[in-house]
Design an enzyme around this catalytic site. Structure first.
Site, PDB file in Angstrom:
ATOM      1  N   ASP A 216      -1.321   1.313  -2.565  1.00 56.41           N
ATOM      2  CA  ASP A 216      -1.510   1.897  -1.195  1.00 56.41           C
ATOM      3  C   ASP A 216      -0.520   3.321  -1.076  1.00 56.41           C
ATOM      4  OD1 ASP A 216      -1.974   1.254   1.622  1.00 56.41           O
ATOM      5  OD2 ASP A 216       0.320   1.390   1.853  1.00 56.41           O
ATOM      6  N   GLU A 273      -5.171   4.689  -3.809  1.00 54.29           N
ATOM      7  CA  GLU A 273      -5.489   4.911  -2.503  1.00 54.29           C
ATOM      8  C   GLU A 273      -4.931   6.440  -2.114  1.00 54.29           C
ATOM      9  OE1 GLU A 273      -5.432   4.332   2.352  1.00 54.29           O
ATOM     10  OE2 GLU A 273      -3.471   4.184   1.028  1.00 54.29           O
TER      11      GLU A 273
HETATM   12  C1  GLC Z   1      -2.836   2.519   3.967  1.00 52.20           C
HETATM   13  C2  GLC Z   1      -3.514   1.343   4.404  1.00 52.20           C
HETATM   14  C3  GLC Z   1      -3.369   1.236   5.852  1.00 52.20           C
HETATM   15  C4  GLC Z   1      -2.015   1.226   5.969  1.00 52.20           C
HETATM   16  C5  GLC Z   1      -1.240   2.330   5.517  1.00 52.20           C
HETATM   17  C6  GLC Z   1       0.114   2.082   5.700  1.00 52.20           C
HETATM   18  O1  GLC Z   1      -3.370   3.629   4.259  1.00 52.20           O
HETATM   19  O2  GLC Z   1      -4.640   1.169   3.829  1.00 52.20           O
HETATM   20  O3  GLC Z   1      -3.968   0.182   6.345  1.00 52.20           O
HETATM   21  O4  GLC Z   1      -1.918   1.206   7.440  1.00 52.20           O
HETATM   22  O5  GLC Z   1      -1.455   2.663   4.251  1.00 52.20           O
HETATM   23  O6  GLC Z   1       0.568   1.321   4.673  1.00 52.20           O
END
Ligand code: GLC
Length: 556
Positions: A216, A273
């Site tokens: 994340d 991500e």
């Molecule tokens: C990432 C996740 C999202 C979350 C954010 C903070 O972007 O995919 O859902 O709100 O991180 O953790």
């Protein structure tokens, strides 16, 4: 464009070809009738996932959490949220998935924790400058009495990225950084204790057999020294660097994680991500770092042949020299469903109000959006590399754009000053059965106290239900099932080379080894090659005619 030939599919790491199914646990399947999905719910649906034909599943955060950002606010990284189950159930799920030949990826949230994490609670009770505070990013404020935030950074969900705390003496004191919600304080990754903690977390889950991690906010952990002000306003994908995104220091973390992955048997992986410019992505994919990174530029591309072709070409250009495969993604729990995006000409990320999120709702056509989404599915699944499918994408679920305001839970809503309804519209629980009982089969039984799912489903949600779609070979569910089956049997699909076929500008066509071709038509009806054997089409087609917004897989 031709890519270097690769080894046989069975001989290369699984993640080079895998189709991974993202499970948003809260909304997937509810086994105990409390209106929230859970571990046992997922386990009961493993046969569904096997029949769908996916190679791996990724579960969104299932750790104990106050659920201020639905699990992305973790209060303990080495346990399971009681609402979702137990560690024993989680182990059973991992093992059962493996026995079905399905790989297992968990979500790790290293940029921030919940404010309820024991470390943050200790930090609040401790004095400025203490070891406890140094696990997070606390700073004195600016101004005469420290009444102004330490810098001008803004939280992704809206508003300032700093929150002022009350010190032990009852007076307002230092500020802490939260790039997301107030309840999500950012860790200080300059502190070796934080690094050690996450290495322990990785091992904890690797020891339980997980095959990988979805990381994340993988571009966020390191902040620029001195925490300088942001000079201009910009969104995550903008080219100019922000002092908190995509800092060179993050790569050292992944190099150390790669060593941990490699110390375990099998091909353990990490997928980033990272909402960074396309040209920066390859840095995350270097052989001694991560194997995978979501292609958000692809997700962000509108339903437009020119844009998509450019994206696909750029993707491979940027991957050159990394040795990494492409990882295609259209949907996840953060973006508007593609049925709506493709119909309304919308991108994915960087939205901050309802108009940007949904487009002009009066002009939305479910029929046209679905048609495009189905054609897009065949495009994505034919491209070289791995692909990610988000739960419900295989059912052609549209975005739910009319969740009652008092039921919206996404922090975006409040933090944007009620301008952006947020991401709940793509998180509405899955309809498993057409009947309205048990929230269309989402909850296998209903508790007296809970008459519906945590997010309400639209009345007509049953029209998309799994049991209804199973009965019709023309359904979107069957389209995905057939596509994934062909993907398994066609050795030339997944990772490997592709060659563009010369066509008009409104058509994307390319070949893969073994005589396989994918044709996607964005314009007036065209004819596919003479004598081609049609393997699959996104809509029923007549003869050689390929209408607008339709895709076909053929053997030449
Ligand atoms: C990432 C996740 C999202 C979350 C954010 C903070 O972007 O995919 O859902 O709100 O991180 O953790």
């Amino acid at each position: 464009m031709t890519l270097a030939p690769h080894s046989q599919r069975s001989q290369r790491p699984w993640w080079r070809d895998a189709v991974t199914y993202q499970i948003y646990i809260r909304s997937f399947a509810d086994s105990n009738g409390d209106g929230k999905g859970d571990v046992e719910g997922i386990r009961s649906r493993l046969p569904y996932l096997k029949a769908l034909g996916v190679n791996a599943i990724w579960i969104t955060p299932w750790y104990p959490s106050p659920q201020k950002d639905h699990g992305y606010d973790v209060s303990n990284y080495m346990d399971i949220e009681p609402d979702y189950g137990t560690i024993t159930e989680a182990q059973k799920l991992i093992d059962e998935a493996h026995s079905l030949g399905i790989k297992f990826i968990v979500d790790i949230v290293p940029n921030h924790s919940s404010d309820q994490h024991v470390w943050f609670q200790e930090a609040l009770k401790s004095a400025p400058g203490s070891a406890e505070r140094s696990r997070y990013i606390f700073r004195d404020g600016k101004g005469k009495n420290g009444e102004l935030p330490p810098n001008n950074w803004e939280a992704v969900f809206g508003g300032p990225a700093w929150h002022r705390v009350t010190e032990a003496d009852g007076k307002l004191g230092q500020w802490y950084l939260h790039l997301f919600a107030v309840e999500q304080p950012d860790f200080n990754w300059e502190n070796p204790e934080v690094r050690e903690h996450f290495e322990k977390v990785l091992r904890f889950w690797l020891d339980r057999g997980v095959d990988g991690f979805r990381i994340d906010v993988a571009h966020g952990m390191i902040k620029e020294e001195g925490l300088p002000d942001v000079k201009s306003k910009s969104k995550m994908l903008d080219k100019d660097a922000r002092p908190y995104w995509n800092q060179p220091g993050v790569h050292e973390i992944y190099r150390s994680w790669r060593k941990i992955f490699d110390s375990y048997p099998g091909d353990r992986m990490g997928v980033a991500e990272a909402w960074v410019p396309a040209t920066s992505l390859p840095l995350y994919l270097r052989p001694d770092e991560l194997a995978n990174s979501f292609n958000f530029q692809f997700l962000d591309s509108k339903w437009d042949s020119k844009i998509l072709k450019k994206n696909i070409k750029d993707t491979f250009k940027n991957l050159e020299g990394t040795g990494a495969p492409a990882s295609w993604v259209y949907e996840n729990h953060d973006v508007t469903r593609k049925v709506n995006r493709f119909d309304r000409g919308l991108g994915g990320g960087g939205v901050s109000n309802a108009k940007q999120r949904y487009g002009n709702l009066k002009k939305f056509s479910l029929k046209r959006g679905t048609r495009r989404a189905r054609a897009g599915a065949l495009l994505m699944l034919a491209l070289p590399g791995g692909a990610y499918i988000y739960q419900g994408e295989e059912l052609g679920l549209p975005e739910v754009t009319n969740i009652p305001k008092d039921r919206i839970e996404d922090p975006y809503w409040k933090m944007s000053g009620f301008k952006d309804p947020g991401r709940d519209g793509c998180r509405v629980p899955i309809p498993w059965t057409k009947s309205a009982d048990g929230a269309h089969g989402f909850s296998t039984r209903i508790l007296m106290s809970t008459k519906e799912a945590w997010l309400p489903q639209p009345k007509d949600w049953g029209n998309f239900a799994v049991d209804k779609q199973e009965q019709s070979e023309d359904s979107t569910l069957w389209l995905y099932r057939k596509a994934l089956k062909i993907r398994q049997s066609e050795e030339g699909l997944g990772d490997g080379p592709m060659d563009w076929i010369k066509t008009s500008k409104k058509v994307l066509a390319f070949s893969r080894p073994g005589g396989f071709q994918c044709w996607v038509n964005f314009g007036p009806t065209i004819k596919i090659p003479n004598g081609a054997q049609v393997l699959l089409s996104s809509l029923p087609i007549e003869g050689r005619k390929l209408p607008k917004d339709c895709a076909v897989w053929i053997k030449a």
